[in-house]
Design a protein around this motif. Structure first.
Motif, PDB file in Angstrom:
ATOM      1  N   LEU A 132      53.607  31.992  43.551  1.00  0.00           N
ATOM      2  CA  LEU A 132      52.451  32.850  42.748  1.00  0.00           C
ATOM      3  C   LEU A 132      51.915  34.090  43.700  1.00  0.00           C
ATOM      4  O   LEU A 132      51.290  34.746  42.805  1.00  0.00           O
TER       5      LEU A 132
ATOM      6  N   ALA B 227      44.973  33.380  41.716  1.00  0.00           N
ATOM      7  CA  ALA B 227      46.174  32.559  41.936  1.00  0.00           C
ATOM      8  C   ALA B 227      45.948  31.215  42.901  1.00  0.00           C
ATOM      9  O   ALA B 227      46.242  30.204  42.285  1.00  0.00           O
TER      10      ALA B 227
ATOM     11  N   TYR C  62      48.167  32.676  35.450  1.00  0.00           N
ATOM     12  CA  TYR C  62      48.851  31.895  36.466  1.00  0.00           C
ATOM     13  C   TYR C  62      48.915  30.523  36.314  1.00  0.00           C
ATOM     14  O   TYR C  62      49.832  29.946  36.667  1.00  0.00           O
TER      15      TYR C  62
END
Length: 428
Positions: A246, A266, A221
């Protein structure tokens, strides 16, 4: 003679069959004794802003980094402080409650954990008394449900577990921390830990506390944020745009796996980016990862609102809603003591972020959010209108107008905030 040996072999086979039958029966009996229908501890953890503030003062007072490496240090913790630490630890496991009681020369630990469906019961209740020794404490009493585990069995198992911990390749940090402890004592309602400080210990502990799979997720991420931050466009980006990308990436990565783990990673990566902190602050390996270019991330047109929302969402996903609420509220109380002042606007962002973080941990919540993502996520989906809420309130004014966090005025405002958040389609 042949008849004799046939009888011996037959007898041995019968004994073997009996042993094979007795082992599972013994294990089933032990499980029946160890697992209960009711929890030993049922009360929800009390995580108030005052307790969070106390923990922060405790950490600052005992920060070993202020001392030279290699010298003996000691930390003294009272019963309330120990139980607050347990709340932090147990918050990673929402179905677990734990409690510590200090005695003279001993400490009693009790815990209750809700178990997956099984034929024996619902809870594993543990009661243990650890007695002070010249080094690390030893088990004096251990009770698993109704099953009494004698010290002569419990202590070898404890030593075996510690040895395994020290030799496990993914637990070097925990092993280093264990090696640094010289003595643990319990006297006059205080637990005292004597240890040797090593400057490399924090990094080792941080690496040990974050599993390698979780580190891989966070790195993925962060790499995604590097790409998003490098895209051409205005320096200011709405939080909803980053969150949309995301979470879509999380859904793509999860496939048939654990989507809650992906969503959590995330949110954590996003929170550290939005708040201008690198993941290296909590994860040493992240200091060598590519860093996203700085951008101004806003929610409702404000950067501070995006910061409050994102950190509370990450806290809720990682640590549970009560803890996220308390930390968010403590931050506001700290501002009132000399910073920007107490802001109900920021408090609303904290509470809404907490709602989102908790939402992403359930399958029903993930489905609801996916529908919103398909339609296009906007800032107004995340946070209601809060521009009319009072802010910049210094401590004296906050106390006078709202009676502090226990006052009727504060509770009325907090209830209004909750109603505004609950009215949003995403949180209904």
């Amino acid at each position: 003679m042949h008849s004799f040996w046939r009888r011996v072999r037959y007898l041995l086979l019968c004994l073997l069959a009996l042993c094979l039958l007795c082992i599972p029966l013994a294990l089933a009996w032990a499980a029946y004794q160890a697992i209960d229908d009711q929890a030993l501890l049922t009360a929800a953890p009390n995580v108030s802003p005052a307790r969070v503030a106390s923990a922060q003062r405790l950490i600052a007072r005992n920060d070993p980094r202020k001392q030279p490496a290699g010298v003996l240090r000691s930390v003294q913790l009272g019963e309330d402080e120990l139980n607050l630490a347990l709340v932090y630890l147990a918050s990673r496991y929402p179905h677990t409650r734990a409690q510590i009681s200090l005695q003279e020369g001993a400490v009693q630990v009790r815990s209750s954990s809700f178990l997956p469906p099984n034929p024996f019961g619902n809870y594993l209740n543990v009661q243990a008394v650890l007695r002070e020794t010249a080094g690390l404490p030893e088990v004096e009493q251990l009770l698993l449900g109704r099953l009494v585990v004698p010290p002569r069995l419990a202590n070898p198992l404890l030593r075996w577990g510690l040895t395994r911990l020290q030799t496990h390749q993914n637990m070097e940090g925990a092993a280093a921390a264990l090696d640094s402890i010289q003595h643990v004592g319990m006297r006059n309602g205080v637990l005292r830990v004597v240890f040797t400080w090593d400057d490399t210990l924090p990094a080792q502990l941080q690496a040990a506390l974050v599993p390698s799979a979780e580190q891989d997720r966070l790195q993925a991420y962060q790499a995604r944020l590097v790409t998003l931050a490098a895209a051409p466009g205005p320096r200011s980006l709405p939080l909803s745009k980053l969150l949309q990308d995301l979470l879509a990436y999380a859904a793509e990565r999860s496939g048939t796996g654990n989507s809650a783990d992906e969503n959590r990673a995330a949110l954590v990566a996003l929170a550290f980016y939005v708040n201008g902190k690198g993941l290296g602050a909590v994860l040493p390996s992240a200091r060598h990862w590519p860093v996203p270019a700085p951008r101004q991330i806003t929610l409702g047109g404000r950067g501070d609102t995006a910061q409050h929302f994102s950190i509370s969402a990450a806290l809720a996903a990682a640590a549970g809603t009560p803890l996220a609420d308390a930390v968010g509220l403590y931050k506001e109380l700290d501002d009132a003591e000399g910073g920007s002042g107490f802001s109900f606007n920021d408090l609303a962002a904290d509470r809404a972020g907490t709602r989102l973080g908790a939402l992403l941990l359930t399958s029903a919540g993930q489905q609801r959010l996916q529908k919103r993502l398909d339609a296009g996520l906007r800032d107004t989906d995340l946070l209601p209108k809060v521009q009319d809420l009072p802010e910049l309130l210094q401590a004296a004014e906050f106390q006078r107008r709202f009676g502090g966090v226990d006052g009727a005025g504060y509770k009325k405002m907090a209830n209004d905030i909750e109603q505004r958040i609950a009215a949003l389609a995403l949180y209904r």
